[in-house]
Design a protein around this motif. Structure first.
Motif, PDB file in Angstrom:
ATOM      1  N   LYS A  24       0.834  -1.207   0.000  1.00  0.00           N
ATOM      2  CA  LYS A  24       0.000   0.000   0.000  1.00  0.00           C
ATOM      3  C   LYS A  24       0.869   1.257   0.000  1.00  0.00           C
ATOM      4  CE  LYS A  24      -3.579   2.426   2.509  1.00  0.00           C
ATOM      5  NZ  LYS A  24      -4.107   2.759   3.784  1.00  0.00           N
ATOM      6  N   LEU A  25       1.885   1.274   0.859  1.00  0.00           N
ATOM      7  CA  LEU A  25       2.781   2.430   0.919  1.00  0.00           C
ATOM      8  C   LEU A  25       3.480   2.635  -0.424  1.00  0.00           C
ATOM      9  CD1 LEU A  25       5.019   3.660   3.680  1.00  0.00           C
ATOM     10  CD2 LEU A  25       6.133   3.048   1.545  1.00  0.00           C
ATOM     11  N   LEU A  26       3.974   1.555  -1.018  1.00  0.00           N
ATOM     12  CA  LEU A  26       4.664   1.659  -2.310  1.00  0.00           C
ATOM     13  C   LEU A  26       3.706   2.111  -3.415  1.00  0.00           C
ATOM     14  CD1 LEU A  26       6.890  -1.548  -2.086  1.00  0.00           C
ATOM     15  CD2 LEU A  26       7.669   0.834  -1.976  1.00  0.00           C
ATOM     16  N   SER A  27       2.485   1.604  -3.392  1.00  0.00           N
ATOM     17  CA  SER A  27       1.527   2.003  -4.429  1.00  0.00           C
ATOM     18  C   SER A  27       1.172   3.478  -4.310  1.00  0.00           C
ATOM     19  CB  SER A  27       0.271   1.129  -4.387  1.00  0.00           C
ATOM     20  OG  SER A  27      -0.491   1.373  -3.230  1.00  0.00           O
ATOM     21  N   GLU A  28       1.050   3.976  -3.080  1.00  0.00           N
ATOM     22  CA  GLU A  28       0.764   5.401  -2.890  1.00  0.00           C
ATOM     23  C   GLU A  28       1.949   6.261  -3.313  1.00  0.00           C
ATOM     24  OE1 GLU A  28      -0.336   5.573   1.249  1.00  0.00           O
ATOM     25  OE2 GLU A  28      -2.339   4.745   0.849  1.00  0.00           O
ATOM     26  N   LYS A  29       3.146   5.834  -2.975  1.00  0.00           N
ATOM     27  CA  LYS A  29       4.344   6.594  -3.312  1.00  0.00           C
ATOM     28  C   LYS A  29       4.517   6.737  -4.819  1.00  0.00           C
ATOM     29  CE  LYS A  29       9.254   7.042  -2.422  1.00  0.00           C
ATOM     30  NZ  LYS A  29       9.159   8.480  -2.287  1.00  0.00           N
ATOM     31  N   PHE A  30       4.237   5.669  -5.562  1.00  0.00           N
ATOM     32  CA  PHE A  30       4.468   5.683  -7.005  1.00  0.00           C
ATOM     33  C   PHE A  30       3.191   5.911  -7.816  1.00  0.00           C
ATOM     34  CE2 PHE A  30       8.069   3.271  -5.275  1.00  0.00           C
ATOM     35  CZ  PHE A  30       9.098   4.087  -5.738  1.00  0.00           C
ATOM     36  N   HIS A  31       2.075   6.168  -7.133  1.00  0.00           N
ATOM     37  CA  HIS A  31       0.802   6.491  -7.782  1.00  0.00           C
ATOM     38  C   HIS A  31       0.370   5.410  -8.776  1.00  0.00           C
ATOM     39  CE1 HIS A  31       1.244  10.385  -5.904  1.00  0.00           C
ATOM     40  NE2 HIS A  31       2.438  10.519  -6.475  1.00  0.00           N
ATOM     41  N   VAL A  32       0.487   4.153  -8.319  1.00  0.00           N
ATOM     42  CA  VAL A  32       0.026   3.010  -9.106  1.00  0.00           C
ATOM     43  C   VAL A  32      -0.794   2.112  -8.181  1.00  0.00           C
ATOM     44  CG1 VAL A  32       1.977   3.061 -10.728  1.00  0.00           C
ATOM     45  CG2 VAL A  32       2.139   1.683  -8.639  1.00  0.00           C
ATOM     46  N   SER A  33      -1.449   1.146  -8.768  1.00  0.00           N
ATOM     47  CA  SER A  33      -2.247   0.227  -7.946  1.00  0.00           C
ATOM     48  C   SER A  33      -1.335  -0.733  -7.185  1.00  0.00           C
ATOM     49  CB  SER A  33      -3.210  -0.566  -8.828  1.00  0.00           C
ATOM     50  OG  SER A  33      -2.484  -1.500  -9.610  1.00  0.00           O
ATOM     51  N   ARG A  34      -1.891  -1.338  -6.175  1.00  0.00           N
ATOM     52  CA  ARG A  34      -1.138  -2.327  -5.405  1.00  0.00           C
ATOM     53  C   ARG A  34      -0.785  -3.520  -6.279  1.00  0.00           C
ATOM     54  NH1 ARG A  34      -0.653  -6.356  -2.709  1.00  0.00           N
ATOM     55  NH2 ARG A  34      -0.013  -6.764  -0.607  1.00  0.00           N
ATOM     56  N   GLN A  35      -1.666  -3.855  -7.226  1.00  0.00           N
ATOM     57  CA  GLN A  35      -1.401  -4.963  -8.140  1.00  0.00           C
ATOM     58  C   GLN A  35      -0.171  -4.687  -9.011  1.00  0.00           C
ATOM     59  OE1 GLN A  35      -2.686  -7.949  -8.021  1.00  0.00           O
ATOM     60  NE2 GLN A  35      -1.269  -8.567  -9.624  1.00  0.00           N
TER      61      GLN A  35
END
Length: 178
Positions: A24-35
């Motif tokens: 979740k943190l990585l997806s928010e940081k890079f503005h992509v989905s968790r998938q």
């Protein structure tokens, strides 16, 4: 930022961070989905980076330090003492595993490095999310412990023995280890 740049940025973050980074943190940081993050992690693994998934997120498993497997036993009430003893003496609990007569080796990645991690683990057990893996083998189980030196591992071993947690390894158990 394209996918390759994102994967390199994820790898840099994982290299610089000692605690797990959640999807979740990585997806928010890079503005992509968790998938997308899950796919990025799979591609990094395919490129021979050892990235471990824990219940708290992703960790890059770089070999720094040495490891040893300990066979231990204790009650549910003693779990916190066992884990705190290890981290207080400078060890990291990499995993827990048991040998099941039907399923074979069953392993859980823990990556417990601090008292805070111990507290989170204990809260997870007490919340009823799951029961300790040791309960399927009459309390005995194994931990892979990582430390900065053989001396630290020896201190951990001595202290676990003094507390009555340490069990001797049988010949077949030492031959089975990776």
């Amino acid at each position: 930022m394209n996918g390759e740049q994102r994967r390199q940025a994820i790898l840099t973050l994982l290299k610089n961070e000692k605690s797990p980074l959640s999807g979740k943190l990585l997806s928010e940081k890079f503005h992509v989905s968790r998938q997308v993050i899950v796919q990025d992690i799979a591609l990094l693994r395919a490129a021979h980076y050892t990235i471990v998934s824990t219940n708290r997120g992703y960790l890059l498993n770089e070999s720094s330090g040495i490891t040893k497997v300990f066979k231990v036993t204790h009650t549910d009430e003693q779990i916190e003492d066992e884990l705190n003893t290890i981290v207080d003496l400078g060890g990291e609990i990499i995993d827990v595993f048991v040998y099941h007569k039907v399923y074979g080796k069953i392993q859980g990645i823990l990556s417990i490095q601090s008292r805070r991690n111990v507290k989170e683990f204990i809260q997870g057990i007490h919340s009823g999310k799951s029961s300790p893996l040791k309960n399927i083998t009459s309390n005995y189980h194994y931990h892979t412990i990582k430390a900065d030196s053989a001396e630290t591992l020896h201190l951990i071993e001595t202290t676990l023995r003094e507390k009555g947690f340490l069990l001797p390894m049988d010949q077949w158990e030492t031959e089975t280890e990776d």
